[in-house]
Write an enzyme that holds these catalytic residues in place. Sequence first.
Site, mmCIF file in Angstrom:
data_model
loop_
_atom_site.group_PDB
_atom_site.id
_atom_site.type_symbol
_atom_site.label_atom_id
_atom_site.label_comp_id
_atom_site.label_asym_id
_atom_site.label_seq_id
_atom_site.Cartn_x
_atom_site.Cartn_y
_atom_site.Cartn_z
ATOM 1 C CE LYS A 241 -4.279 -1.194 2.146
ATOM 2 N NZ LYS A 241 -4.939 -1.309 3.413
HETATM 3 N N1 GLU Z 1 -7.510 -5.101 7.485
HETATM 4 C C1 GLU Z 1 -6.966 -6.190 6.739
HETATM 5 C C2 GLU Z 1 -6.054 -5.670 5.647
HETATM 6 O O1 GLU Z 1 -6.200 -4.554 5.201
HETATM 7 C C3 GLU Z 1 -8.011 -7.061 6.091
HETATM 8 C C4 GLU Z 1 -8.822 -7.800 7.061
HETATM 9 C C5 GLU Z 1 -9.823 -8.783 6.468
HETATM 10 O O2 GLU Z 1 -10.315 -8.590 5.346
HETATM 11 O O3 GLU Z 1 -10.141 -9.729 7.181
HETATM 12 O O4 GLU Z 1 -5.190 -6.381 5.223
#
Ligand code: GLU
Length: 299
Positions: A241
């Site tokens: 990201k």
């Molecule tokens: N917050 C997590 C991420 O951005 C994803 C969590 C999920 O989809 O269970 O990698």
Amino acid sequence: MPPERTRPYVGRFAPSPTGPLHFGSLVAAAASWLDARAAGGRWHVRIEDLDRARERPGAADTILRQLEALGLVWDGAVVRQSERLERYRAALAQLQACGAAYWCGCTRREIGDSALAPEGASVYPGTCRAGLAAGRKPRAVRVRTAAEPIAFVDRVQGAFAESVERAVGDFVVYRADGVFAYQLAVVVDDAAQGVTDVVRGADLLDSTARQIHLQRLLELPRPRYLHVPVAVDAAGRKLAKRTGAPAAGADDLRAALAFLGHAPPRDVGDRELLEWARRTWNPQAIPRARALSATAAAR
Ligand code: GLU
């Protein structure tokens, strides 16, 4: 509890605000939106902002604006995990009250951090399982795991089984830095939001057995799971990201759909892309791979 199929479909996209949506997270967002909308279901957005140290200021709002610009419209209010600490505290207390979780005094250096253990990370040896040794300070809370494998069928990746004890050992649900672990928060929130279908990147396939373990302990329903391939660069590294270019245009969406095995025909206009994909959505067309080169599938 086995996966429920009788409840009306509820899906979600749960980004961590560590940067804008890039190609890889757009793939996950589009897949979960399409799977929900093709089923006539609801779709929620949840900002996973528990780890303030990893958060980038403004990233959550940027992600929401990108989703809007792409037409990935959500239902209801956006949920932010930072506003839900009471719920995680209650779940943690529940685990501790039944003896399923315990305080651990080991330092990161002593055992490695298994909270989000990537493959090959150290397995917690169970040092504090029977109680803290004299003089040790409680640092983190771990949940007891069992040797017997936890099995589930992923809608794209197929049958999967993992002994959590062997893979990571008793894992952290409350971190030594005072942050509730992702594994605990995600399970609490998916249940609270009535999520029936989790659609996300296959980098989280390895977390799923841990999450099912927590669902069992907390007596929460198990959603169905669909893990889409993770977009990697030519060298096989996950697109980060922080470094990936923000994705918010029709070209990015077109590429994401192609990546998901739904390459739009040329005569589908930019504004019709999502509607076309919703009508033709077929999870069986998604490549059954944990990782896929973004450049090969896309442009
Ligand atoms: N917050 C997590 C991420 O951005 C994803 C969590 C999920 O989809 O269970 O990698």
